[in-house]
Design an enzyme around this catalytic site. Structure first.
Site, PDB file in Angstrom:
ATOM      1  N   GLU A  83     -32.509  19.231 -36.235  1.00 26.35           N
ATOM      2  CA  GLU A  83     -33.597  18.885 -35.317  1.00 26.35           C
ATOM      3  C   GLU A  83     -33.140  17.747 -34.415  1.00 26.35           C
ATOM      4  OE1 GLU A  83     -37.758  19.066 -36.790  1.00 26.35           O
ATOM      5  OE2 GLU A  83     -36.813  19.325 -38.729  1.00 26.35           O
ATOM      6  N   LEU A 113     -42.236  13.322 -43.677  1.00 26.95           N
ATOM      7  CA  LEU A 113     -42.506  13.807 -45.041  1.00 26.95           C
ATOM      8  C   LEU A 113     -41.657  12.991 -46.011  1.00 26.95           C
ATOM      9  CD1 LEU A 113     -42.506  17.667 -44.355  1.00 26.95           C
ATOM     10  CD2 LEU A 113     -44.486  16.279 -45.003  1.00 26.95           C
ATOM     11  N   GLY A 123     -41.071  22.018 -39.484  1.00 34.40           N
ATOM     12  CA  GLY A 123     -39.601  21.951 -39.445  1.00 34.40           C
ATOM     13  C   GLY A 123     -38.949  21.727 -40.792  1.00 34.40           C
ATOM     14  N   GLY A 124     -39.340  20.661 -41.503  1.00 37.26           N
ATOM     15  CA  GLY A 124     -38.725  20.396 -42.792  1.00 37.26           C
ATOM     16  C   GLY A 124     -38.723  18.936 -43.172  1.00 37.26           C
ATOM     17  N   HIS A 182     -48.645  13.750 -31.615  1.00 38.19           N
ATOM     18  CA  HIS A 182     -48.109  14.342 -32.846  1.00 38.19           C
ATOM     19  C   HIS A 182     -48.068  13.387 -34.037  1.00 38.19           C
ATOM     20  CE1 HIS A 182     -45.768  17.165 -35.187  1.00 38.19           C
ATOM     21  NE2 HIS A 182     -44.766  16.298 -35.333  1.00 38.19           N
ATOM     22  N   GLY A 194     -52.758  14.407 -48.828  1.00 36.40           N
ATOM     23  CA  GLY A 194     -51.498  14.897 -48.260  1.00 36.40           C
ATOM     24  C   GLY A 194     -50.370  14.555 -49.221  1.00 36.40           C
ATOM     25  N   ASN A 232     -52.320  16.867 -42.626  1.00 30.23           N
ATOM     26  CA  ASN A 232     -51.189  17.110 -41.718  1.00 30.23           C
ATOM     27  C   ASN A 232     -50.027  17.712 -42.500  1.00 30.23           C
ATOM     28  OD1 ASN A 232     -52.547  16.114 -39.546  1.00 30.23           O
ATOM     29  ND2 ASN A 232     -51.055  14.536 -39.040  1.00 30.23           N
ATOM     30  N   ARG A 240     -37.142  12.899 -29.434  1.00 36.04           N
ATOM     31  CA  ARG A 240     -38.379  13.503 -28.927  1.00 36.04           C
ATOM     32  C   ARG A 240     -38.970  12.875 -27.681  1.00 36.04           C
ATOM     33  NH1 ARG A 240     -41.549  14.750 -34.435  1.00 36.04           N
ATOM     34  NH2 ARG A 240     -40.081  16.387 -34.953  1.00 36.04           N
ATOM     35  N   LYS A 281     -61.509  14.087 -47.715  1.00 34.60           N
ATOM     36  CA  LYS A 281     -62.755  14.303 -46.960  1.00 34.60           C
ATOM     37  C   LYS A 281     -63.098  15.763 -46.706  1.00 34.60           C
ATOM     38  CE  LYS A 281     -61.043  13.223 -42.315  1.00 34.60           C
ATOM     39  NZ  LYS A 281     -61.280  12.448 -41.107  1.00 34.60           N
ATOM     40  N   HIS A 289     -45.094  15.186 -29.390  1.00 33.54           N
ATOM     41  CA  HIS A 289     -44.102  16.240 -29.652  1.00 33.54           C
ATOM     42  C   HIS A 289     -43.866  16.979 -28.347  1.00 33.54           C
ATOM     43  CE1 HIS A 289     -41.958  19.557 -31.457  1.00 33.54           C
ATOM     44  NE2 HIS A 289     -42.012  18.966 -32.632  1.00 33.54           N
ATOM     45  N   ARG A 339     -40.092   8.033 -34.156  1.00 39.54           N
ATOM     46  CA  ARG A 339     -39.665   8.609 -35.436  1.00 39.54           C
ATOM     47  C   ARG A 339     -38.616   9.705 -35.252  1.00 39.54           C
ATOM     48  NH1 ARG A 339     -41.387  13.226 -38.399  1.00 39.54           N
ATOM     49  NH2 ARG A 339     -43.086  13.590 -36.931  1.00 39.54           N
ATOM     50  N   ASP A 386     -59.037   7.330 -39.941  1.00 39.88           N
ATOM     51  CA  ASP A 386     -60.074   6.656 -40.740  1.00 39.88           C
ATOM     52  C   ASP A 386     -59.496   5.473 -41.527  1.00 39.88           C
ATOM     53  OD1 ASP A 386     -61.615   8.744 -39.866  1.00 39.88           O
ATOM     54  OD2 ASP A 386     -61.820   9.716 -41.817  1.00 39.88           O
TER      55      ASP A 386
HETATM   56  P1  FAD Z   1     -51.794  13.734 -44.432  1.00 39.76           P
HETATM   57  O1  FAD Z   1     -50.959  14.842 -44.911  1.00 39.76           O
HETATM   58  O2  FAD Z   1     -52.333  13.832 -43.065  1.00 39.76           O
HETATM   59  O3  FAD Z   1     -53.014  13.579 -45.456  1.00 39.76           O
HETATM   60  C1  FAD Z   1     -54.067  12.693 -45.183  1.00 39.76           C
HETATM   61  C2  FAD Z   1     -55.191  13.024 -46.133  1.00 39.76           C
HETATM   62  O4  FAD Z   1     -56.210  12.033 -46.050  1.00 39.76           O
HETATM   63  C3  FAD Z   1     -55.885  14.344 -45.858  1.00 39.76           C
HETATM   64  O5  FAD Z   1     -56.124  14.985 -47.075  1.00 39.76           O
HETATM   65  C4  FAD Z   1     -57.205  13.929 -45.196  1.00 39.76           C
HETATM   66  O6  FAD Z   1     -58.237  14.859 -45.337  1.00 39.76           O
HETATM   67  C5  FAD Z   1     -57.483  12.656 -45.975  1.00 39.76           C
HETATM   68  N1  FAD Z   1     -58.419  11.733 -45.319  1.00 39.76           N
HETATM   69  C6  FAD Z   1     -58.350  11.224 -44.070  1.00 39.76           C
HETATM   70  N2  FAD Z   1     -59.387  10.387 -43.853  1.00 39.76           N
HETATM   71  C7  FAD Z   1     -60.128  10.374 -44.993  1.00 39.76           C
HETATM   72  C8  FAD Z   1     -61.315   9.732 -45.397  1.00 39.76           C
HETATM   73  N3  FAD Z   1     -62.010   8.929 -44.570  1.00 39.76           N
HETATM   74  N4  FAD Z   1     -61.778   9.943 -46.642  1.00 39.76           N
HETATM   75  C9  FAD Z   1     -61.139  10.779 -47.505  1.00 39.76           C
HETATM   76  N5  FAD Z   1     -60.007  11.428 -47.165  1.00 39.76           N
HETATM   77  C10 FAD Z   1     -59.500  11.233 -45.929  1.00 39.76           C
HETATM   78  N6  FAD Z   1     -43.136  15.648 -40.622  1.00 39.76           N
HETATM   79  C11 FAD Z   1     -41.913  15.943 -41.125  1.00 39.76           C
HETATM   80  O7  FAD Z   1     -41.284  15.078 -41.733  1.00 39.76           O
HETATM   81  N7  FAD Z   1     -41.390  17.188 -40.950  1.00 39.76           N
HETATM   82  C12 FAD Z   1     -42.035  18.178 -40.291  1.00 39.76           C
HETATM   83  O8  FAD Z   1     -41.532  19.274 -40.177  1.00 39.76           O
HETATM   84  C13 FAD Z   1     -43.306  17.884 -39.743  1.00 39.76           C
HETATM   85  N8  FAD Z   1     -43.988  18.815 -39.029  1.00 39.76           N
HETATM   86  C14 FAD Z   1     -45.248  18.536 -38.608  1.00 39.76           C
HETATM   87  C15 FAD Z   1     -45.977  19.530 -37.962  1.00 39.76           C
HETATM   88  C16 FAD Z   1     -47.288  19.313 -37.580  1.00 39.76           C
HETATM   89  C17 FAD Z   1     -48.058  20.386 -36.877  1.00 39.76           C
HETATM   90  C18 FAD Z   1     -47.881  18.055 -37.851  1.00 39.76           C
HETATM   91  C19 FAD Z   1     -49.302  17.789 -37.468  1.00 39.76           C
HETATM   92  C20 FAD Z   1     -47.158  17.040 -38.468  1.00 39.76           C
HETATM   93  C21 FAD Z   1     -45.840  17.270 -38.847  1.00 39.76           C
HETATM   94  N9  FAD Z   1     -45.088  16.292 -39.487  1.00 39.76           N
HETATM   95  C22 FAD Z   1     -43.843  16.589 -39.963  1.00 39.76           C
HETATM   96  C23 FAD Z   1     -45.682  15.002 -39.831  1.00 39.76           C
HETATM   97  C24 FAD Z   1     -46.097  15.026 -41.299  1.00 39.76           C
HETATM   98  O9  FAD Z   1     -46.701  16.260 -41.596  1.00 39.76           O
HETATM   99  C25 FAD Z   1     -47.086  13.912 -41.633  1.00 39.76           C
HETATM  100  O10 FAD Z   1     -46.668  12.701 -41.101  1.00 39.76           O
HETATM  101  C26 FAD Z   1     -47.220  13.754 -43.139  1.00 39.76           C
HETATM  102  O11 FAD Z   1     -47.558  15.002 -43.696  1.00 39.76           O
HETATM  103  C27 FAD Z   1     -48.247  12.690 -43.479  1.00 39.76           C
HETATM  104  O12 FAD Z   1     -48.590  12.798 -44.834  1.00 39.76           O
HETATM  105  P2  FAD Z   1     -49.774  11.879 -45.385  1.00 39.76           P
HETATM  106  O13 FAD Z   1     -49.911  12.213 -46.818  1.00 39.76           O
HETATM  107  O14 FAD Z   1     -49.533  10.483 -45.016  1.00 39.76           O
HETATM  108  O15 FAD Z   1     -51.064  12.329 -44.553  1.00 39.76           O
HETATM  109  C1  SIN Z   2     -41.314  20.115 -36.019  1.00 34.37           C
HETATM  110  O1  SIN Z   2     -41.187  21.054 -36.801  1.00 34.37           O
HETATM  111  O2  SIN Z   2     -40.913  20.123 -34.849  1.00 34.37           O
HETATM  112  C2  SIN Z   2     -41.978  18.878 -36.507  1.00 34.37           C
HETATM  113  C3  SIN Z   2     -40.992  18.062 -37.202  1.00 34.37           C
HETATM  114  C4  SIN Z   2     -41.490  16.659 -37.364  1.00 34.37           C
HETATM  115  O3  SIN Z   2     -42.573  16.304 -36.914  1.00 34.37           O
HETATM  116  O4  SIN Z   2     -40.737  15.883 -37.950  1.00 34.37           O
END
Ligand code: FAD
Ligand code: SIN
Length: 484
Positions: free
Chosen positions: A110, A369, A45-46, A328, A11, A39, A270, A32, A224, A363, A203
């Site tokens: 937001e 992000l 949203g942004g 969420h 991510g 996510n 929220r 994985k 959410h 949050r 995980d």
């Molecule tokens: P992730 O993006 O979840 O990445 C985790 C990675 O780890 C993935 O590639 C996964 O496959 C990998 N992984 C997991 N377990 C293992 C394992 N055992 N072995 C190998 N790989 C593994 N936040 C905002 O700030 N603004 C938004 O607008 C917003 N909208 C959202 C909308 C939705 C629908 C969702 C679900 C979330 C939203 N969020 C938003 C939250 C935000 O997207 C996440 O908190 C953020 O992207 C987390 O990033 P990350 O890199 O920590 O994890």
């Molecule tokens: C959303 O677009 O409502 C998600 C925004 C967030 O999780 O921060």
């Protein structure tokens, strides 16, 4: 296998760390499923930051603290907000297509934000960021990406992490490095109703817990308020930006109700909106209505939401959208300092798996992000690890198993939804702990993807429930209906 930096997760946190660390050494990133599965890719949203001349650092800090019920670590919040604008610039420089008008970023609003502060790309901001970072990572010769490679357990001895044991197909292997980075995301998929994709099985959190890492604030699981609520369909997220652009929540009689719950109405934090919807829903379905806005504007501003709803027979330009809350975001996680250091030597955590203290008890929208990129950019301490050699320590080999754990995962998700959801009490929490412990204790030996996920979900679910049981008073997104 040996490398300098072992990064687990693709991510925004894992990709950004990998890009930074590649300037100093070799990075091996394991993920994985496919690289885009995260996510991050689903974020709508942004990303929030102080980008408008009428906005201020103090204002973003205050909104973050207020939404987090002042349970936040102020130093972490100030660091997040101060670094924010630089990170947006960095994402723009990589080529992220944030929307602009005459060279100036367009900003949306937001919940919990006093002003327009959120940079976006339609209603698919996460996809825009993920795709941009993935493209840059793929060009980088110092980064090796291993897809369909699942981390099973951290290799930890005497308080130090040496690498990770992983599963690739049916093969179990070891990857050793000088620094190990957890960027595995959150725990949303532990709940039967969630906006999260199926990778979010906690995980990293469970692996860290097994290895003895400190974990905090897990009771603050954010729901959410507005996920699609239609029988037979997943609770697809209807972005808070829809409310930011004028969407109104209505009860089963078609009347607005948020003024009864908070002065910011639809744009209240929220947790408040989610509980208000749950309460109103006791008298019939709640909807989100933006059909009064111009239909061409809605189709271009929210193309993903519009198309997804049209496919299931809802035209948001003409009719209200049925909504209800869904799990969420994981505010808590593996405890880290500003440098991403955990209490285990050589082990770092960034992004949703970590607990930086930024979010407190709830949050603020679009701060996730931002947190993921700000903290994963701070790699100073991880780079110091390059001074020593990669060390290999012996591990107990895990064997592949054919056991089918799909139904167990389903059962865990229902337990979590029924007893550890939006509204909690002692009886339900104790029931969930006992059920999750029993599942964990009766799991067969061996490894496969579902089996490991079931184990991680049972462990992480129990950690959430135990934290929720311990906190007897409601705070932020943790709500007890039996508080004294
Ligand atoms: P992730 O993006 O979840 O990445 C985790 C990675 O780890 C993935 O590639 C996964 O496959 C990998 N992984 C997991 N377990 C293992 C394992 N055992 N072995 C190998 N790989 C593994 N936040 C905002 O700030 N603004 C938004 O607008 C917003 N909208 C959202 C909308 C939705 C629908 C969702 C679900 C979330 C939203 N969020 C938003 C939250 C935000 O997207 C996440 O908190 C953020 O992207 C987390 O990033 P990350 O890199 O920590 O994890
Ligand atoms: C959303 O677009 O409502 C998600 C925004 C967030 O999780 O921060």
């Amino acid at each position: 296998m040996k490398t300098d930096f072992v990064v687990i997760g693709s991510g925004i946190a894992g990709l950004n760390f990998a890009l930074e660390a590649s300037k100093y050494g070799k990075v091996t990133l394991i993920t994985k499923k496919e690289i885009m599965d995260s996510n991050t890719n689903k974020a709508q949203g942004g990303i929030a930051a102080v980008l408008d001349r009428h906005d201020s650092t103090e204002s973003h800090v205050e909104d973050t603290l207020k939404t987090g019920c002042y349970h936040n670590d102020i130093e972490a919040v100030e660091y997040l907000v101060k670094e924010g604008p630089k990170m947006i610039k960095k994402l723009l420089d990589y080529g992220t297509p944030f929307e602009q008008k005459s060279g100036v970023l367009k900003l949306t609003r937001e919940g919990g934000h006093k002003c327009r502060r959120v940079a976006y790309s339609g209603d698919h901001t996460g996809h825009a960021i993920e795709k941009t970072l993935v493209d840059v990572v793929k060009e980088n010769e110092n980064i090796e990406v291993l897809e369909d490679t699942m981390a099973l357990d951290l290799i930890v001895k005497d308080g130090k992490c040496y690498g990770v044991q992983y599963l690739q197909g049916k093969k179990v292997g070891e990857l050793y490095g000088k620094a190990v980075i957890l960027a595995t995301g959150g725990a949303g998929y532990l709940f039967a109703k969630t906006t999260n994709p199926d990778i979010a099985t906690a995980d990293g959190l469970a692996m860290a817990a097994r290895a003895g890492a400190k974990i905090e604030d897990m009771e603050f699981l954010q729901f959410h308020p507005t996920a699609l609520s239609k029988n037979g369909h997943d609770p697809f997220l209807i972005s808070e930006a829809v409310r930011g652009e004028g969407g109104k929540l209505k009860n089963s009689k078609g009347k607005r109700f948020m003024h009864k719950y908070h002065e910011m109405k639809e744009l209240a934090p929220r947790d408040i909106v989610a509980r208000a919807i749950a309460k109103e829903a006791l008298n019939g379905p709640v909807t989100l209505d933006i059909s009064h806005e111009d239909s061409e504007f809605l189709k271009t501003r929210f193309p993903t939401i519009y198309e997804t709803l049209i496919e299931i027979g809802i035209d948001m330009t003409k009719e209200p959208i049925p909504v209800s809350p869904a799990a969420h975001y994981t505010c808590g996680g593996v405890k880290v300092n500003l440098d991403g250091e955990t209490n285990i030597g050589n082990l770092y955590a960034f992004g949703e798996v970590s607990r930086t203290g930024v979010h407190g008890a709830n949050r603020l929208a679009s701060n996730s992000l931002l947190e993921s990129i700000v903290f994963s950019n701070n790699i100073i301490k991880a780079v110091k690890n390059l001074e020593h050699e990669v060390e290999e320590v012996p591990v107990e080999k895990q064997e592949f198993s054919d056991f089918d754990a799909a139904n167990l995962k389903k059962e865990i998700r229902q337990i979590m939804w029924d007893h550890v959801g939006l509204i909690r009490n002692e009886k339900g929490l104790k029931t969930s702990i006992q059920k999750l412990r029993s599942i964990e204790e009766n799991l067969p030996k061996g490894v496969n993807k579902d089996l490991i996920e079931a184990k991680n979900m049972a462990i992480a679910g129990r950690i959430i429930a135990e934290a929720a049981l311990k906190r007897k008073k409601s705070l932020g997104c943790h709500f007890r209906d039996d508080e004294i």
